[in-house]
Write a protein that holds these residues in place. Structure first.
Motif, PDB file in Angstrom:
ATOM      1  N   ALA A 193       6.896  14.242  -3.751  1.00 36.95           N
ATOM      2  CA  ALA A 193       8.349  14.238  -3.886  1.00 36.95           C
ATOM      3  C   ALA A 193       8.906  12.828  -4.022  1.00 36.95           C
ATOM      4  O   ALA A 193      10.070  12.637  -4.380  1.00 36.95           O
ATOM      5  N   GLY A 194       8.104  11.839  -3.684  1.00 44.30           N
ATOM      6  CA  GLY A 194       8.544  10.467  -3.857  1.00 44.30           C
ATOM      7  C   GLY A 194       9.381   9.915  -2.732  1.00 44.30           C
ATOM      8  O   GLY A 194       9.958   8.835  -2.870  1.00 44.30           O
ATOM      9  N   HIS A 195       9.446  10.611  -1.594  1.00 39.77           N
ATOM     10  CA  HIS A 195      10.304  10.096  -0.515  1.00 39.77           C
ATOM     11  C   HIS A 195       9.752   8.818   0.101  1.00 39.77           C
ATOM     12  O   HIS A 195      10.508   7.902   0.416  1.00 39.77           O
ATOM     13  N   VAL A 196       8.420   8.765   0.254  1.00 34.45           N
ATOM     14  CA  VAL A 196       7.822   7.551   0.812  1.00 34.45           C
ATOM     15  C   VAL A 196       8.058   6.383  -0.146  1.00 34.45           C
ATOM     16  O   VAL A 196       8.469   5.296   0.259  1.00 34.45           O
ATOM     17  N   LEU A 197       7.836   6.648  -1.419  1.00 32.10           N
ATOM     18  CA  LEU A 197       8.021   5.597  -2.415  1.00 32.10           C
ATOM     19  C   LEU A 197       9.470   5.111  -2.426  1.00 32.10           C
ATOM     20  O   LEU A 197       9.746   3.916  -2.524  1.00 32.10           O
ATOM     21  N   VAL A 238       8.414  11.031 -11.076  1.00 33.23           N
ATOM     22  CA  VAL A 238       8.835  10.716  -9.702  1.00 33.23           C
ATOM     23  C   VAL A 238       9.684   9.452  -9.689  1.00 33.23           C
ATOM     24  O   VAL A 238      10.744   9.388  -9.067  1.00 33.23           O
ATOM     25  N   VAL A 239       9.219   8.438 -10.401  1.00 38.00           N
ATOM     26  CA  VAL A 239       9.943   7.164 -10.407  1.00 38.00           C
ATOM     27  C   VAL A 239      11.307   7.336 -11.071  1.00 38.00           C
ATOM     28  O   VAL A 239      12.323   6.814 -10.596  1.00 38.00           O
ATOM     29  N   THR A 240      11.345   8.096 -12.156  1.00 36.07           N
ATOM     30  CA  THR A 240      12.629   8.312 -12.837  1.00 36.07           C
ATOM     31  C   THR A 240      13.613   8.995 -11.900  1.00 36.07           C
ATOM     32  O   THR A 240      14.792   8.628 -11.853  1.00 36.07           O
ATOM     33  N   ALA A 241      13.099   9.953 -11.128  1.00 36.13           N
ATOM     34  CA  ALA A 241      13.995  10.675 -10.223  1.00 36.13           C
ATOM     35  C   ALA A 241      14.550   9.746  -9.150  1.00 36.13           C
ATOM     36  O   ALA A 241      15.740   9.787  -8.823  1.00 36.13           O
ATOM     37  N   ILE A 242      13.687   8.894  -8.623  1.00 34.77           N
ATOM     38  CA  ILE A 242      14.160   7.943  -7.595  1.00 34.77           C
ATOM     39  C   ILE A 242      15.192   7.006  -8.205  1.00 34.77           C
ATOM     40  O   ILE A 242      16.242   6.723  -7.615  1.00 34.77           O
ATOM     41  N   SER A 269       0.831  -1.199   0.000  1.00 35.15           N
ATOM     42  CA  SER A 269       0.000   0.000   0.000  1.00 35.15           C
ATOM     43  C   SER A 269       0.866   1.249   0.000  1.00 35.15           C
ATOM     44  O   SER A 269       1.893   1.317   0.690  1.00 35.15           O
ATOM     45  N   TYR A 270       0.414   2.209  -0.766  1.00 35.03           N
ATOM     46  CA  TYR A 270       1.171   3.445  -0.917  1.00 35.03           C
ATOM     47  C   TYR A 270       0.238   4.481  -1.515  1.00 35.03           C
ATOM     48  O   TYR A 270      -0.479   4.184  -2.476  1.00 35.03           O
ATOM     49  N   ASP A 271       0.256   5.660  -0.967  1.00 34.31           N
ATOM     50  CA  ASP A 271      -0.629   6.683  -1.509  1.00 34.31           C
ATOM     51  C   ASP A 271       0.181   7.658  -2.356  1.00 34.31           C
ATOM     52  O   ASP A 271       0.931   8.481  -1.825  1.00 34.31           O
ATOM     53  N   PRO A 272       0.039   7.595  -3.666  1.00 32.75           N
ATOM     54  CA  PRO A 272       0.875   8.442  -4.540  1.00 32.75           C
ATOM     55  C   PRO A 272       0.518   9.915  -4.412  1.00 32.75           C
ATOM     56  O   PRO A 272       1.371  10.779  -4.619  1.00 32.75           O
ATOM     57  N   LEU A 273      -0.743  10.197  -4.083  1.00 31.95           N
ATOM     58  CA  LEU A 273      -1.164  11.597  -4.102  1.00 31.95           C
ATOM     59  C   LEU A 273      -0.547  12.395  -2.966  1.00 31.95           C
ATOM     60  O   LEU A 273      -0.321  13.587  -3.080  1.00 31.95           O
TER      61      LEU A 273
END
Lengths: 515, 1044
Positions: free
Chosen positions: B877-881, B960-964, B869-873
């Protein structure tokens, strides 16, 4: 009341059905063997095999329970005979069974463990390529053990003895794609031949001196001459020591752990390893006549117990560790026999078989069952590097055996081959010379040397002509087709024979017929 | 400095470097009670996936791809179709697959035949030429299409070696040795080349014993193996044996030297001088390594490779030795384990036994130069020996060769005569014609077309047969297989987009482990009660800790293996008197159990007595196990707990009052979590799963574990995020933390307001028999009792249905069982000693979803997906992801890849069948009593696994994914090298893009090419049960018509 009496009578009469006890698992083995030959495979074929095997084992259990109940009401019948098997120069070998406390109690334990293990294997071996082969082996073992235990005479017992040996060899080599497994299977098989030789010696001497092979006569061993009695006992004692892996025969059993867990349990934990002790119990009166043999037995048993205990201390894998525990306890039983405590050995055999079978079946979960570290040994022992090394290398027994037996045999083999090449081949016209003759530009593909060789050459010419005329030039080649079909059939048989297990079965069948 | 010192110190460094290198090639599996899934080729993860697999195949001889026969069966069954193969070929071309340009061009001479079609036919049909005997038979029996066969006649003139269909290694060797058909005069020349060719391979590819094996047929390692394993296993033993080498404390090399020095076996094996040599060895193992390598004779540049070769002859034991080397003091063991010790012993054994073999065979000392001189003088012998053991001789010369090799003394003339005779045997090959013929058949070409294409066309066809090597073929099949399932997944995700609405007042919220085995439970629970919401997260629930249960003697780390916890939580009994009674009772029970199992094995005097006691119990247990395993198992558990009288307990989560000031000292863990730590854990975890508002009155944290009887691989079925243990304590501890008002206040300061009406509850779900344990229900407020009762009912119903669903994959389970039957079957499996498949573990895993549950809720994924589970909204910044990916990525990849490798080559990467397994040293399993330690998964665990890489679908934007990806090297390695496949589903639009390391983001389109929002081809079913029907095979995703 009358129905109860009827029941009691029926139970008492059930002893006459004792011949069914070893026959049922044997029939199961034959059925499974036939299914195997018919090429059954896949998940769907498994339940039928299991049902046959377990049905037979359950039948045996029920029958034995009935006999035991019957025996509780009355006395045990002792000997049950079912006609003559063979008659050699006036000496009869009947198909007879011993029904007494010893045989019934051991047979019950064997049947119970067999039944439980068959059940265990049904789920455990699901989808193994050798599934049916395993059940065949286990049924053979059951038939063999029950026959051995219930046999009324030494010859019938020997048939059971051999069935056990073959099935053991089959299952050590269960993973026949692994050379270690097949090599160890062969090692066990060969070592056991020594025991068999002892057994045969015993049978032969019984024929010779006693004129009978019935246990009642043999075991009683009513021979006034101590020398003869000693020799007779020696045969059976050798057999017993080899089968129960006592010194000096211990190494084979440590190499026999290549099979699946349930077969390790039933052969080396619970059932077959006790066969030797059973034989000793059977021969109690004979042994009692030869005190020096008893002393030797006690010594062998004690030595084995200590040897196996020492080896067991260094074992780091659960199956070998349990195996050495088994061997040391069987050693204690042999020692008890040697000391004349046969009743104790008998009771201990039954209980030990049950416990060890259980422990072997649960070997995979040893990590959960006994997670703590074992108690340390006394320092004088633990710190002795030489004794440690000796125990780790199992006192080098198998390597001594290798030096004493295997190497000379190999050398002998090479010599025989040399003889074959140098003498026999020359005599009959060696195909080996073909390369040379071809090089020299001779026309004939084969050149015969010697009288026999030339005769063979002539014969081969004749056959060649026959073949050319009949087969190759025959109308439509009908003969060729027929021969082809025959050839296919022969090839199939040959392919079967090429697999050692079938070859061995044939050899054993011949063996049984000869006896 | 003395030059010699300099030399030896550099040798030390070099040996250390070689040992470090071994980490890349040896299995890195921990002792079996700490079994945790990891990538089997973890050491090669720095390479791209196909390159790593090719390298693994080179060093271990394993087949890293699914067997082509199985792939073809999948193709025939429709699990891979032609469009998948086409796409896979395209992808391979993009990956830089050599010679794959111009896939859509036509073959010269065949105007209607595209190269793509030819390659596909080559994949889906077996076009390997049959062996010579079968060729002859096919021709004689008239089984050939004569017209087509005749049309291939033009290929007969091609030289035999060009067919290239012979096994790779053999072919290259053949080409090196036989440039053309062997000629009488040529063998002498060949023999001279042969020796240098063979010697060149020592070190780089072979050990000396491998060379000798190829010349004498005798494998030195067969003699060395049992001797070595006895010592190794005794040294590494974790508590099976009572007696170890007295010199064990000085390290393996010293201990071995002491024992080998008094071993009479050397004399018995006729290695008379060996004991003196061992006594004269240097005390420093590294020095020994140098000396022995010098003696054995590989060129110095290859010393490291030589050690690698040696270690790889026994990969399991070598790997375990190295693991222990890297984890000193494992399980409190004070035995020193150094890899150099092992290598030194291995080298000495190798040298002694090789020396013996060379002396027995040629009466020469062990020097490659001496052997070379011998073969210079006797080239015929070399040639014949090599040809015989390489299987190149025909039957008659082979039997003659066997005679010469077995003979004690063979004259040179005899070798020469044989070489002359044998070398003349002509090798005629029709392989080229056969390849062409079979390919034409596969393509259904008419003889006329083939004839028309002529020699040029036939050559073009033949050229295609050599286009893909075996690795490329395996890779193409894998790509196609993955794509087929991926298309179905993407279609289902796309079709499911926007179907489920957020429930504003959920009745209960359950947080499960991300484990694929929980997908079914969650789906059924939501089907039964649409007001229930479920979440998924790594099963330690953000609480890494050492846990010491009431009965544990030692704390256990409950967190991913890469984490070292800083806190320890103890379970305490509520009442001291109860605890004392319980401890007495339990100690008594365990002491007797231990006594029975140990004394009967260890003691000659107490043993018989214990046997007498144990036998009746054993007989009873065996009988009941046979008749009613489930009954016996449950009864035993009940009796045990009735006897033990466990008191009620609580988890001491917080720092004890007196220990508050104590700071963590070094590596030792601190008792309890401080309040600020607890706030951090709770808030961090809730945020990571996106549960920051709309709290239900009841929130259950559900850990999981599995119990099974008689199973050495027990830990492999437990929670991977808890180091292969049960995750219940983590759930319990989290719930206790989150219920504390102090903590809630602190969490509220982080912006997460948990209403007072919300209560957290911990639980553990047993994935084996579907039972559930609720923790701390005694302190559940009365206000929540009703909600809890209703949840229990729903949960019970869900596990019933889930049990039915699981039964369909068990061969021995009843068909279409009732709920009761299904549950009883699972309970029986769990308690049955004889059950080698107590449950199926992660066997079905194929995909991971990271996103809101709405992504997958209302769709059926056949227990094949990790759900995180993950809330993208809330995470622009993508830190949680980033944190989620870093934690869950390697765990998921490790599980999927271990299953992948154990499936494709179970003999090399897996541990073979369970039924032979023999627990060794309490650290692993062997087959029989003296085999290698087997690593990986047993065959029983992977039977139904579909070997593909994990597909990770992330609900987030590409940016976001590309940045991570750009800022996290571990993820770059995992994703960029293709160990997992990553795709994103845009949170708003639902558009799906797949990441290709070479080409970047590729938008997904359904198979018919129509890019529309209405996704065709996704089946719809009323509910899970309806979709399952009576199927027992894997099912494609479907949409469920449940109210969402």
């Amino acid at each position: 009341m009358s129905t109860l009496l009827c029941l009691a009578e029926a139970l008492a009469a059930s002893a006459s059905l004792i011949w069914l006890v070893p026959l049922l698992p044997f029939i199961a083995a034959v059925i499974i063997g036939l299914r195997l030959a018919a090429g059954v495979a896949g998940d769907d074929a498994e339940p039928a095999t299991v049902a046959v095997a377990r049905g037979a084992a359950l039948g045996v259990l029920v029958l034995l329970s009935a006999i035991v109940l019957g025996a509780l009401g009355a006395t045990v019948p002792g000997l049950v005979s079912h006609g003559e098997w063979m008659d050699v120069q006036g000496i009869q070998v009947p198909i007879s069974f011993t029904v007494d406390t010893l045989s019934l109690s051991v047979a019950c334990v064997v049947a119970f463990i067999g039944w439980a293990t068959l059940h265990f294997a049904a789920a455990y071996l699901h989808r193994e390529p050798g599934f049916h082969r395993f059940f065949l082996g286990l049924c053979l073992l059951l038939a063999g053990m029950l026959l051995l235990v219930l046999a009324g005479n030494a010859v019938v017992a020997f048939v059971g003895w051999e069935l056990c040996g073959i099935s053991s060899w089959m299952l050590i080599g269960f993973a026949d794609e692994r050379p270690t497994a097949t090599g160890n299977a062969l090692f066990g098989f060969i070592t056991n031949r020594i025991g068999d030789a002892g057994f045969l010696l015993g049978i032969g001497l019984s024929f010779w001196w006693l004129g009978s092979v019935e246990w009642s006569t043999v075991a009683a061993g009513d021979i006034p001459e101590t020398v003869k009695a000693r020799l007779l006992a020696l045969g059976f004692v050798t057999a017993a020591l080899a089968k129960s892996a006592q010194l000096p025969f211990t190494p084979w059993i440590a190499r026999a752990l290549e099979g699946p867990t349930p077969s390790s349990a039933v052969y080396y934990g619970a059932v077959m390893v006790h066969a030797g002790v059973y034989l000793l119990l059977r021969c109690e009166p004979l042994l009692l006549q030869v005190p020096d043999m008893m002393a030797a037995l006690a010594l062998a048993g004690a030595a084995t117990a200590i040897h196996a205990w020492l080896c067991g201390r260094v074992q780091t894998d659960v199956k070998t560790a349990l195996l050495y525990a088994t061997v040391s306890h069987v050693g204690l039983m042999v020692m008890a026999c040697g000391l004349g405590w046969f009743a104790l050995a008998h009771v201990y055999l039954l209980l030990h078989a049950l416990w060890r079978g259980y422990q072997f079946l649960l070997a995979p979960s040893y990590l959960q069952l006994a997670p703590s570290r074992p108690a340390p040994l006394p320092q004088w022992l633990a710190g002795n590097a030489f004794l440690y090394t000796a125990a780790l290398q199992r006192f080098w027994i198998d390597r001594v055996a290798h030096g004493l037996l295997t190497r000379p045999t190999l050398t002998l083999g090479r010599d025989v081959r040399e003889f074959d090449d140098q003498v026999l081949d020359r005599l009959i016209g060696a195909p080996r010379e073909a390369t040379q003759s071809a090089k020299e530009g001779r026309a004939e593909p084969v050149q015969g040397n010697g009288v026999a060789g030339r005769a063979l050459l002539r014969l081969s010419d004749l056959l060649q002509g026959f073949e050319t005329r009949l087969v190759l030039e025959g109308e439509g080649g009908a003969a060729a087709r027929l021969l082809h079909r025959l050839g296919v059939a022969l090839k199939a048989i040959e392919a079967l024979l090429e697999q050692p297990r079938y070859l061995m079965l044939m050899v054993m069948a011949t063996f049984v017929v000869i006896i | 400095m003395h030059p010699a010192d300099d030399n030896s110190s550099s040798l030390h460094e070099r040996v250390a470097a070689w040992v470090r290198h071994l980490e890349h090639v040896l299995p890195a599996q921990a002792p079996i009670r700490n079994f945790v899934h990891h990538n089997t080729l973890h050491g090669l993860q720095h390479l791209t996936f196909p390159a790593a697999l090719a390298e693994a195949a080179r060093i271990s001889g394993a087949r890293p791809w699914l067997d082509e026969v199985q792939s073809r069966a999948l193709h025939a069954a429709g699990r891979i179709d032609d469009s998948d193969l086409n796409a896979a070929l395209d992808e391979l071309r993009l990956d830089g697959g050599a010679g794959l340009a111009g896939l859509d061009e036509c073959l010269p001479g065949f105007p209607a035949l595209r190269r793509r079609d030819v390659l596909r036919a080559l994949l889906t049909h077996d076009t390997c030429p049959p062996g010579p005997a079968k060729q002859q038979w096919l021709q004689d029996e008239g089984r050939l299409d004569t017209a087509l066969w005749a049309a291939c006649a033009c290929l007969e003139e091609i030289p035999a070696t060009a067919a290239g269909a012979v096994d790779g290694a053999l072919a290259s060797l053949l080409e090196a040795i036989y440039p053309q058909t062997p000629q009488v005069a040529a063998w002498q020349q060949e023999a001279r080349m042969l020796w240098s060719a063979l010697v060149a391979r020592v070190g780089s590819e072979w050990t000396l014993s491998s060379l000798l094996l190829r010349l004498t047929g005798e494998n030195v390692f067969d003699t060395v193996r049992p001797l070595l394993i006895r010592h190794l296993s005794s040294h590494l033993d974790l508590g099976m044996a009572a007696w170890h080498n007295p010199a064990r404390g000085q390290g393996f090399y010293a201990a071995w030297r002491q024992s080998a020095g008094v071993d009479l076996g050397w004399e018995l094996d006729e290695l008379v001088a060996a004991r003196d040599e061992i006594a004269a060895l240097p005390t420093d193992p590294v020095e020994t390594i140098g000396r022995e390598l010098m003696h054995l004779g590989p060129s110095e540049a290859h010393w490291g490779d030589y050690l690698e070769r040696l270690a790889l002859e026994l990969p399991g034991w070598s790997g375990m030795f190295l693991w222990r080397d890297q984890h000193p003091q494992y399980a409190g063991s004070d035995v020193p384990v150094a890899m150099a010790d092992y290598l030194a012993v291995r080298l000495v054994l190798e040298r002694l036994h090789c020396e013996d073999l060379v002396r027995r065979t040629w009466a020469l000392p062990l020097f490659l130069s001496e052997l070379g001189d011998h073969f210079l003088a006797h080239p015929a012998e070399l040639w014949v020996r090599h040809a015989f053991f390489a299987g190149l001789l025909e039957e008659a010369p082979a039997s003659e060769a066997q005679r010469l090799i077995a003979a004690e003394q063979a004259a040179d003339a005899e070798w020469q005569r044989l070489a002359n005779a044998a070398a003349r045997t002509p090798v005629v090959s029709k392989n080229a014609r056969w390849s062409c013929y079979l390919l034409a058949q596969a393509l259904a070409l008419s003889p006329a077309a083939l004839q028309a294409a002529g020699r040029e066309g036939a050559d073009a066809l033949l050229a295609e047969t050599r286009r893909l090597d075996s690795h490329q073929r395996g890779y193409v099949w894998l790509l196609a297989y993955e794509r087929h399932y991926r298309q179905q997944i993407f279609a289902a995700l796309a079709a499911n987009h926007g179907r489920s609405r957020e429930n504003q007042a959920p009745a209960a919220q359950l947080v499960f482990c991300m484990d694929d085995r929980e997908e079914g439970t969650r789906r059924h629970l939501e089907e039964i009660n649409p007001a229930v919401e479920t979440f998924g997260a790594a099963g330690f629930f953000g609480v890494p800790m050492y846990w010491r249960g009431m009965d544990d003697t030692m704390p256990t780390a409950l967190c991913p293996v890469v984490v070292t916890p800083a806190n320890e939580v103890c379970e305490h009994a509520d009442d001291a008197a109860g605890l004392a009674l319980h401890q007495r009772r339990r100690a008594l029970r365990l002491a007797w159990k231990e006594r029975l199992h140990r004394a009967t094995r260890d003691s000659l005097l107490a043993g018989p007595l214990m046997t007498l006691l144990g036998a009746p119990l054993a007989a009873g247990a065996m009988a009941l196990q046979t008749l009613a395993p489930a009954w016996l198992g449950e009864r035993l558990e009940r009796w045990r707990s009735a006897f033990d009288q466990s008191p009620a307990t609580h988890a001491a989560v917080s720092v004890p009052a007196d220990g508050a000031a104590k700071e963590p000292a070094g590596t030792s863990p601190r008792a309890g979590f401080s309040d600020s730590e607890q706030i951090e854990r709770v808030a961090g975890f809730l945020r990571s799963i996106g549960l920051t508002e709309r709290f239900a009155p009841l929130i259950v944290i559900v850990g999981h574990g599995s119990n099974s009887a008689n199973n050495p691989h027990l830990a492999a079925y437990d929670c991977g995020a808890c180091s292969g243990r049960h995750g219940g304590p983590n759930a319990r501890v989290f719930a206790v933390m989150a219920n504390r008002p102090e903590i809630r206040a602190g969490v509220a300061a982080h912006g997460i307001v948990i209403p007072d009406a919300t209560w957290f509850l911990g639980a553990e779900h047993n994935t084996g028999d579907e039972s559930i344990t609720w923790y701390d229900t005694a302190v559940l407020p009365p206000t929540h009792q009703a909600a809890f009762a209703s949840l229990c009912k729903d949960f019970d119903e869900a596990t019933q249905r889930h049990a039915i669903e699981r039964c369909r994959r068990f061969a021995s389970a009843p068909h279409n069982p009732s709920a009761d039957d299904a549950r009883r079957h699972l309970v029986g499996r769990r308690h049955d000693w004889s059950q080698a498949r107590p449950e199926l573990g992660h066997a079905t895993v194929a995909v991971a979803f990271i996103g809101r549950r709405s992504m997958s809720r209302g769709a059926f994924f056949d227990r094949r997906s990790f759900l995180i589970s993950y809330d993208p909204l809330a995470d622009a910044a993508g830190h949680v992801l980033e944190a989620t990916l870093l934690a869950a990525g390697p765990v998921g990849a490790g599980i999927a890849l271990e299953y992948y490798f154990s499936t494709v080559d179970n003999e090399r990467f897996g541990c073979g069948t369970k039924i032979m397994h023999n627990l060794a040293g309490l650290m692993g399993v062997m087959e029989g009593a003296s085999s290698d330690l087997r690593t990986g998964l047993p065959r029983q665990m992977i039977e139904i696994h579909e070997a593909m890489r994990l597909l990770v679908v992330i609900e987030q934007t590409r940016e976001v994914v590309t940045a991570i990806y750009a800022r996290q090297p571990p993820l770059r390695e995992l994703i960029g090298n293709g160990w997992i496949i990553v795709a994103v589903k845009e949170p708003e639009s639902g558009a799906i893009h797949r990441f290709d390391p070479a080409a970047g983001w590729l938008p997904w389109r359904p198979d018919d090419g129509a890019a529309s929002s209405a996704v065709p081809g996704v089946p719809v079913a009323a509910n899970s049960a309806a979709w399952l029907g009576a199927h027992r095979e894997p099912l494609p995703p479907a949409l469920l018509e449940v109210p969402a």
